[in-house]
Design an enzyme around this catalytic site. Structure first.
Site, PDB file in Angstrom:
ATOM      1  N   TYR A 161      10.559  -8.574 -11.963  1.00 48.42           N
ATOM      2  CA  TYR A 161      10.380  -7.423 -12.853  1.00 48.42           C
ATOM      3  C   TYR A 161      10.420  -7.830 -14.324  1.00 48.42           C
ATOM      4  O   TYR A 161       9.758  -7.227 -15.156  1.00 48.42           O
ATOM      5  CB  TYR A 161      11.491  -6.393 -12.620  1.00 48.42           C
ATOM      6  CG  TYR A 161      11.191  -5.389 -11.539  1.00 48.42           C
ATOM      7  CD1 TYR A 161      11.152  -5.782 -10.211  1.00 48.42           C
ATOM      8  CD2 TYR A 161      10.969  -4.058 -11.844  1.00 48.42           C
ATOM      9  CE1 TYR A 161      10.894  -4.873  -9.216  1.00 48.42           C
ATOM     10  CE2 TYR A 161      10.719  -3.131 -10.855  1.00 48.42           C
ATOM     11  CZ  TYR A 161      10.673  -3.552  -9.538  1.00 48.42           C
ATOM     12  OH  TYR A 161      10.416  -2.638  -8.554  1.00 48.42           O
ATOM     13  N   LYS A 210      14.635 -14.422   0.491  1.00 46.17           N
ATOM     14  CA  LYS A 210      13.499 -15.112   1.120  1.00 46.17           C
ATOM     15  C   LYS A 210      13.702 -16.601   0.828  1.00 46.17           C
ATOM     16  O   LYS A 210      12.857 -17.267   0.215  1.00 46.17           O
ATOM     17  CB  LYS A 210      12.185 -14.547   0.543  1.00 46.17           C
ATOM     18  CG  LYS A 210      10.926 -15.043   1.223  1.00 46.17           C
ATOM     19  CD  LYS A 210      10.718 -14.498   2.629  1.00 46.17           C
ATOM     20  CE  LYS A 210       9.480 -15.110   3.253  1.00 46.17           C
ATOM     21  NZ  LYS A 210       9.315 -14.787   4.689  1.00 46.17           N
ATOM     22  N   ASP A 242      11.829 -10.253   5.449  1.00 44.69           N
ATOM     23  CA  ASP A 242      10.887  -9.747   6.464  1.00 44.69           C
ATOM     24  C   ASP A 242      11.648  -9.337   7.721  1.00 44.69           C
ATOM     25  O   ASP A 242      11.433  -8.252   8.285  1.00 44.69           O
ATOM     26  CB  ASP A 242       9.771 -10.780   6.769  1.00 44.69           C
ATOM     27  CG  ASP A 242      10.292 -12.202   6.977  1.00 44.69           C
ATOM     28  OD1 ASP A 242      11.500 -12.457   6.780  1.00 44.69           O
ATOM     29  OD2 ASP A 242       9.472 -13.072   7.350  1.00 44.69           O
ATOM     30  N   ASP A 266      13.782  -2.763  -4.255  1.00 42.01           N
ATOM     31  CA  ASP A 266      12.841  -1.661  -4.508  1.00 42.01           C
ATOM     32  C   ASP A 266      12.147  -1.279  -3.205  1.00 42.01           C
ATOM     33  O   ASP A 266      12.063  -0.110  -2.841  1.00 42.01           O
ATOM     34  CB  ASP A 266      11.811  -2.107  -5.556  1.00 42.01           C
ATOM     35  CG  ASP A 266      10.800  -1.015  -5.857  1.00 42.01           C
ATOM     36  OD1 ASP A 266      11.221   0.137  -6.054  1.00 42.01           O
ATOM     37  OD2 ASP A 266       9.586  -1.320  -5.868  1.00 42.01           O
ATOM     38  N   ASP A 270      13.005   2.191  -0.356  1.00 35.94           N
ATOM     39  CA  ASP A 270      12.042   3.214   0.099  1.00 35.94           C
ATOM     40  C   ASP A 270      12.002   3.261   1.627  1.00 35.94           C
ATOM     41  O   ASP A 270      11.928   4.329   2.230  1.00 35.94           O
ATOM     42  CB  ASP A 270      10.634   2.921  -0.440  1.00 35.94           C
ATOM     43  CG  ASP A 270      10.395   3.520  -1.830  1.00 35.94           C
ATOM     44  OD1 ASP A 270      11.387   3.685  -2.577  1.00 35.94           O
ATOM     45  OD2 ASP A 270       9.236   3.817  -2.164  1.00 35.94           O
TER      46      ASP A 270
END
Ligand code: IPM
Ligand code: MG
Length: 385
Positions: A161, A210, A242, A266, A270
């Protein structure tokens, strides 16, 4: 349950007036549905002040797309000064199609990122709670849905970001770069908070990265692992993002507190919101060394704006989170949240959670029903004493 009698509320109110400071709250309604949902949450805060005798000094400032219109900047200097000098901030949402064509640094969303950076908001807490009356709304099977009580702690001030974003010429057309950066210190400070949160809950902490591909994730994993030595009561595990996305859907009960980086947080929040029935229901708190910021995790929903159909619940729960976390007003927060849950158990639904057989009510109507429900509990308990 901590619902006050009228006599208690009155007594507490008198005491509060004598002992409590005025609490300054900056309101940033923003764009799209932002102003409608913040209006409802403000009514809740005012009800709380009236019933419990608190002094909330509420001041609204331009932010996001509407600030671009009025001042040319998504985060005007005056708004930033007010945010730095306040006790807490309540934000609606920013962004909309009108500003979509602007370059990244000029969009309403860049104002949100600048605000997070300027206030040093490196912790973002997103509770993913499937409220009891809404179990059937979860896309999960009933047995899986029963296990959705998760806190996602998202690092908020670093990662891809805030690295350099660049687009340059390339023989094939263009070449775009987004730089992801983390330092040891940035990982440590958010991880310390997550360990504390896990200690206060079940003691389970899942750190998501990751590390099989990214250097930032290798640093993340190394740092979190090192800190675990200081927290022997916390059972730490690491998952690749993942796999974590899959596990959240297949077996959410294995998670209690999740710690993850800005980008993964982020996305996973959701996903978590969908498990909890609707993204319209989820509040958040962002904090750092100064004032904390509270906002629903959903966006500005331009297609719903001005129609009075959006759910104000994420913003109402953000306001109650502010009361609990910033001001230590637990009883007040319980009062609001239990009234929301009673509305849900009475079948009161906004459009996002209505389903085919329930007639939804609008945003302001939900606010009216909530106000009545909150007043009713105080009145009913007053009769019992
Ligand atoms: C969120 C939002 C923001 C983010 C956008 C609006 C910049 O999606 O708070 O989750 O990506 O952080
Ligand atoms: Mg998001």
């Amino acid at each position: 349950m901590g619902i006050p009698t009228r006599r208690e509320a009155c007594w507490r109110g008198q005491l509060a007036k004598m002992t409590n400071p005025t609490r300054k709250i900056v309101l940033l309604p923003g764009d799209g549905i932002g102003p409608e949902i913040v209006r409802v949450a403000v009514r809740v805060l005012k009800d709380c002040a009236a019933e419990f005798g608190h002094q909330f000094d509420l001041a609204e400032f331009p932010f996001g797309g509407c600030a671009i219109e009025s001042t040319g900047m998504p985060l005007p200097a005056e708004t930033l000064v007010a945010c730095k000098a306040t006790d807490a901030i309540l934000l609606g949402a920013v962004g909309g199609p009108k500003w979509d064509a602007l370059p990244i640094g000029k969009r309403p969303e860049s104002g949100l990122l600048a605000l997070r950076k300027e206030l040093g908001l490196y912790i973002n807490l997103r509770p993913i709670e499937l409220r009891p009356a809404l179990r059937s709304l979860s896309p999960l099977t009933a047995d899986r849905a029963a296990g959705v009580h998760i806190e996602i702690i998202r690092e908020l001030a670093g990662d891809i970001y805030f690295g350099e974003h660049r687009i340059e010429a390339d023989p094939s057309g263009e070449r775009a770069t987004d730089e992801a950066v983390y330092t040891t210190g940035e990982v440590e400070r958010v991880a310390k908070y997550a360990f504390g949160r896990a200690e206060a809950r079940s003691g389970r902490l899942a750190s998501i990265d990751k590390a099989n591909v990214l250097s930032t994730s290798q640093l993340w994993r190394r740092t979190v692992t090192r800190l675990a030595a200081n927290h022997p009561r916390v059972k730490l595990e690491h998952l690749y993002v993942d796999n974590a996305a899959m596990q959240l859907v297949l077996a959410p009960a294995q998670f209690d507190v999740i710690l993850t980086s800005n980008m993964f947080g982020d996305i996973l929040s959701d996903l978590g919101a969908a498990l909890a029935g609707s993204i319209g229901l989820i509040p958040s708190m962002s904090c750092g060394p100064g004032s904390s910021l509270y906002e629903p995790i959903h966006g500005s929903a331009p297609s719903l704006a001005g129609k009075d159909v959006a759910s104000p619940v994420g913003t109402i729960l953000s306001a109650s989170m502010m009361l609990r976390e910033s001001f230590g007003l637990k009883q007040e927060a319980d009062w609001i949240e239990s009234a929301v849950d009673r509305l849900f158990s009475q079948g009161i639904r906004t459009a996002d959670i209505a389903g085919p057989r329930t007639a939804p009510i609008g945003c302001s109507a939900f606010g009216e029903r909530l106000h009545a429900q909150m007043m009713e509990t105080v009145a009913r308990h007053a009769q019992d004493v």
